[in-house]
Scaffold this active site. Structure first.
Site, PDB file in Angstrom:
ATOM      1  N   ARG A 143       0.348  14.661  13.287  1.00  0.00           N
ATOM      2  CA  ARG A 143       1.015  14.323  12.020  1.00  0.00           C
ATOM      3  C   ARG A 143       1.304  15.635  11.293  1.00  0.00           C
ATOM      4  O   ARG A 143       0.583  16.033  10.368  1.00  0.00           O
ATOM      5  CB  ARG A 143       0.124  13.412  11.161  1.00  0.00           C
ATOM      6  N   ARG A 145      -8.673  -0.449   4.775  1.00  0.00           N
ATOM      7  CA  ARG A 145      -7.744   0.536   4.188  1.00  0.00           C
ATOM      8  C   ARG A 145      -6.419  -0.119   3.806  1.00  0.00           C
ATOM      9  O   ARG A 145      -5.725   0.369   2.920  1.00  0.00           O
ATOM     10  CB  ARG A 145      -7.446   1.646   5.202  1.00  0.00           C
ATOM     11  N   CYS A 154      -4.308  12.445  13.561  1.00  0.00           N
ATOM     12  CA  CYS A 154      -5.054  11.193  13.566  1.00  0.00           C
ATOM     13  C   CYS A 154      -4.768  10.476  14.872  1.00  0.00           C
ATOM     14  O   CYS A 154      -3.968  10.945  15.678  1.00  0.00           O
ATOM     15  CB  CYS A 154      -4.735  10.339  12.360  1.00  0.00           C
ATOM     16  N   ASP A 189       4.959   0.443  11.874  1.00  0.00           N
ATOM     17  CA  ASP A 189       3.707  -0.139  11.367  1.00  0.00           C
ATOM     18  C   ASP A 189       3.520  -1.607  11.764  1.00  0.00           C
ATOM     19  O   ASP A 189       2.477  -2.193  11.460  1.00  0.00           O
ATOM     20  CB  ASP A 189       3.633   0.007   9.834  1.00  0.00           C
ATOM     21  N   LYS A 236       0.834  -1.208   0.000  1.00  0.00           N
ATOM     22  CA  LYS A 236       0.000   0.000   0.000  1.00  0.00           C
ATOM     23  C   LYS A 236       0.865   1.252   0.000  1.00  0.00           C
ATOM     24  O   LYS A 236       0.640   2.186  -0.771  1.00  0.00           O
ATOM     25  CB  LYS A 236      -0.902  -0.019   1.248  1.00  0.00           C
ATOM     26  N   ASN A 237       1.882   1.280   0.864  1.00  0.00           N
ATOM     27  CA  ASN A 237       2.655   2.513   1.027  1.00  0.00           C
ATOM     28  C   ASN A 237       3.602   2.791  -0.139  1.00  0.00           C
ATOM     29  O   ASN A 237       4.165   3.870  -0.224  1.00  0.00           O
ATOM     30  CB  ASN A 237       3.444   2.486   2.348  1.00  0.00           C
TER      31      ASN A 237
HETATM   32  C1  UD1 Z   1       4.554   6.813   6.298  1.00  0.00           C
HETATM   33  C2  UD1 Z   1       3.658   5.604   6.170  1.00  0.00           C
HETATM   34  C3  UD1 Z   1       3.133   5.168   7.532  1.00  0.00           C
HETATM   35  C4  UD1 Z   1       4.303   4.928   8.494  1.00  0.00           C
HETATM   36  C5  UD1 Z   1       5.213   6.149   8.530  1.00  0.00           C
HETATM   37  C6  UD1 Z   1       6.469   5.932   9.350  1.00  0.00           C
HETATM   38  C7  UD1 Z   1       2.677   5.914   3.981  1.00  0.00           C
HETATM   39  C8  UD1 Z   1       1.446   6.133   3.178  1.00  0.00           C
HETATM   40  N1  UD1 Z   1       2.529   5.951   5.302  1.00  0.00           N
HETATM   41  O1  UD1 Z   1       3.756   7.880   6.804  1.00  0.00           O
HETATM   42  O2  UD1 Z   1       2.386   3.962   7.359  1.00  0.00           O
HETATM   43  O3  UD1 Z   1       3.796   4.695   9.789  1.00  0.00           O
HETATM   44  O4  UD1 Z   1       5.630   6.491   7.190  1.00  0.00           O
HETATM   45  O5  UD1 Z   1       7.193   4.853   8.859  1.00  0.00           O
HETATM   46  O6  UD1 Z   1       3.726   5.656   3.436  1.00  0.00           O
HETATM   47  N2  UD1 Z   1       6.929  14.358  10.652  1.00  0.00           N
HETATM   48  C9  UD1 Z   1       7.189  15.661  10.930  1.00  0.00           C
HETATM   49  N3  UD1 Z   1       6.962  16.577   9.954  1.00  0.00           N
HETATM   50  C10 UD1 Z   1       6.506  16.257   8.712  1.00  0.00           C
HETATM   51  C11 UD1 Z   1       6.252  14.894   8.438  1.00  0.00           C
HETATM   52  C12 UD1 Z   1       6.466  13.967   9.426  1.00  0.00           C
HETATM   53  O7  UD1 Z   1       7.599  16.007  12.035  1.00  0.00           O
HETATM   54  O8  UD1 Z   1       6.329  17.133   7.857  1.00  0.00           O
HETATM   55  C13 UD1 Z   1       7.144  13.330  11.701  1.00  0.00           C
HETATM   56  C14 UD1 Z   1       5.930  12.465  11.980  1.00  0.00           C
HETATM   57  O9  UD1 Z   1       5.044  13.080  12.874  1.00  0.00           O
HETATM   58  C15 UD1 Z   1       6.564  11.214  12.550  1.00  0.00           C
HETATM   59  C16 UD1 Z   1       7.862  11.111  11.739  1.00  0.00           C
HETATM   60  O10 UD1 Z   1       8.106  12.415  11.203  1.00  0.00           O
HETATM   61  O11 UD1 Z   1       6.890  11.413  13.896  1.00  0.00           O
HETATM   62  C17 UD1 Z   1       7.806  10.107  10.610  1.00  0.00           C
HETATM   63  O12 UD1 Z   1       6.609  10.304   9.879  1.00  0.00           O
HETATM   64  P1  UD1 Z   1       6.554  10.123   8.296  1.00  0.00           P
HETATM   65  O13 UD1 Z   1       7.706   9.281   7.864  1.00  0.00           O
HETATM   66  O14 UD1 Z   1       6.397  11.448   7.650  1.00  0.00           O
HETATM   67  O15 UD1 Z   1       5.207   9.337   8.127  1.00  0.00           O
HETATM   68  P2  UD1 Z   1       4.350   9.351   6.803  1.00  0.00           P
HETATM   69  O16 UD1 Z   1       5.261   9.545   5.636  1.00  0.00           O
HETATM   70  O17 UD1 Z   1       3.188  10.266   6.934  1.00  0.00           O
END
Ligand code: UD1
Length: 423
Positions: free
Chosen positions: A121, A401, A116, A309, A22-23
């Site tokens: 996030r 999902r 969420c 995850d 999915k990711n």
């Molecule tokens: C992706 C995955 C999700 C997984 C996560 C971490 C997808 C669709 N989803 O989510 O399943 O749990 O990676 O492996 O691929 N952060 C910030 N600022 C930002 C963005 C993120 O501080 O702008 C923080 C987040 O709150 C979190 C960390 O960085 O603490 C990692 O999150 P991130 O890797 O961005 O998660 P996603 O890419 O949203």
């Protein structure tokens, strides 16, 4: 709303086939926005999040035809650049259309994804990276509004308080492939899903080096062509089935998976006493080596560390493993919604800051529980598979999902699991 009912206590046996990730599928589908030509994406999992992404793409002018796990996509004549709150609010990953829209259509207006249940996030890294490429990015009335007549290269450090960001890396990468000059992303995420996205972009004609490491170099090109690509296997689904075999003390063969994407997780399973091996074709064999399993400590970390995850699902196993296990969450420190539900089933887990202390119990007992998010729901399914009696899981739309045909796949392995519709 649908419910899942499980009669626990059956050791699982047999073969299960893993779906596409999915990711990886979500950003790769978004990357189709970067070209006017036809793209064919194979091994796409049929999941609610994927259908949501296809709806978003349709609203942006990309036509798609779905035939099982094969999706053919092509831009129509009229490109749009706005995605509505209704679509984005159901799936945070919709933010990954931001980078490609900006690069190809020169502007994007995307509803801001909310927080969420797994915690805050933020999207600051996405905005920082795209601004560094020369985009004018604002947040107005709940929307991210971004414009850039031309994107230019830059050296960008993409680290946040919790390390690299997977989707921010994907967004900046997808914008930089059409930017002028050489962009360097430092502290890039090196998850296999980012590598799969880079592989697809390369097939489209992008110039990228260093993907799969924390330093990605991108030389912008003028245009990208269509491409054909097959999505990698879902490592989180794979991990979940490995745990289904382990928790029920069964014996499974897992097909169409990639064991090499799960090294940290498998290392912990070996310490617990679960044997996981693979053959030349990549089939994974799971069986429990010892009658008494051993507790462990683990901390979730960016790839190649233990994936956040699979934290909830692993905790379901540890809740029935002798001794005290400690689980520390370093990606989403609040990601423990499953703890209270596992405790309702007889687990003995308490939280101490960003750690969960799990005292293994002999048995879990079936109960009515509520799914709070995707992976927490999977943890409750695993607990239900081993619990005595009947477990009834509500709010299972979360499972839809991210897990393709979950009840079918588990039933074929011998689980007594079924869905009750619209209760
Ligand atoms: C992706 C995955 C999700 C997984 C996560 C971490 C997808 C669709 N989803 O989510 O399943 O749990 O990676 O492996 O691929 N952060 C910030 N600022 C930002 C963005 C993120 O501080 O702008 C923080 C987040 O709150 C979190 C960390 O960085 O603490 C990692 O999150 P991130 O890797 O961005 O998660 P996603 O890419 O949203």
């Amino acid at each position: 709303m649908d419910k899942i009912i499980i009669e626990g206590g059956v050791p699982l046996h047999g073969e299960v086939e893993i779906s596409g990730a999915k990711n990886a599928a979500l950003p790769i589908l978004a990357a189709v926005l970067l070209t006017d030509e036809e793209c064919v994406i194979e091994n796409v999992p049929v999941l609610r999040d994927v259908l949501t992404m296809l709806k978003i793409l349709r609203s942006l002018g990309i036509k798609s035809q779905v035939n099982g796990s094969r999706v053919v996509l092509k831009a129509g004549k009229h490109r749009k650049f706005t995605t509505s709150y209704n679509l984005v609010s159901t799936m945070r990953a919709s933010i990954c259309v931001l980078g490609p829209l900006l690069a190809k259509v020169k502007q994007a207006k995307i509803s801001m994804p909310g927080g969420c249940v797994i915690g805050q996030r933020p999207v600051d890294l996405h905005l920082k990276g795209l601004s560094a490429l020369g985009a004018n990015v604002k947040v107005e009335h709940g929307y991210i509004v971004a414009r850039a007549e031309t994107l230019h290269s830059n050296n960008i450090f993409l680290g946040g308080a919790y390390g690299p960001s997977v989707l921010a890396t994907a967004n900046v990468l997808m914008a930089a492939v059409l930017a002028k000059g050489k962009t360097v992303i430092e502290n890039a995420a090196c998850e296999p899903e980012v590598v799969d996205l880079a592989d697809f972009l390369l097939k489209m004609g992008a110039k990228i080096k260093g993907y799969g490491t924390h330093r990605i170099e991108i030389i912008g090109v003028k245009r990208l062509s269509g491409a054909r690509h097959s999505i990698i296997a879902d490592r989180i689904e794979t991990g979940t089935y490995i745990l289904a075999g382990a928790i029920t003390k069964g014996k499974l063969i897992i097909k169409n998976a990639s064991i090499e994407h799960l090294a940290a997780f498998i290392d912990k399973l070996e310490q617990i006493g679960v044997s996981v091996s693979s053959n030349r074709n990549g089939d994974i064999y799971v069986k429990t080596k010892k009658a008494v399993l051993k507790s462990v400590e683990f901390t979730t970390l960016p790839y190649p560390g233990f994936p956040t995850d699979i934290q909830a699902q692993m905790m379901a196993l540890l809740s029935v493993v002798n001794g005290i296990s400690v689980v520390t969450e370093k990606i989403f420190p609040d990601r423990f919604m499953h703890v209270s539900e596992l405790n309702r089933m007889g687990a003995d887990i308490f939280l101490e800051g960003a750690s969960a202390i799990v005292r293994g119990v002999k048995t879990l007992s079936g109960a009515s529980v509520m799914a709070s998010d995707l992976r927490a729901s999977a943890a409750l399914v695993l607990a239900g598979l081993v619990a005595k009696g009947k477990t009834e899981i509500s709010r299972i739309y979360h499972l839809d999902r991210g897990y393709e045909n979950l009840e079918d796949k588990l039933s074929k392995l011998g689980a007594k699991i079924y869905r009750v519709k619209n209760v």
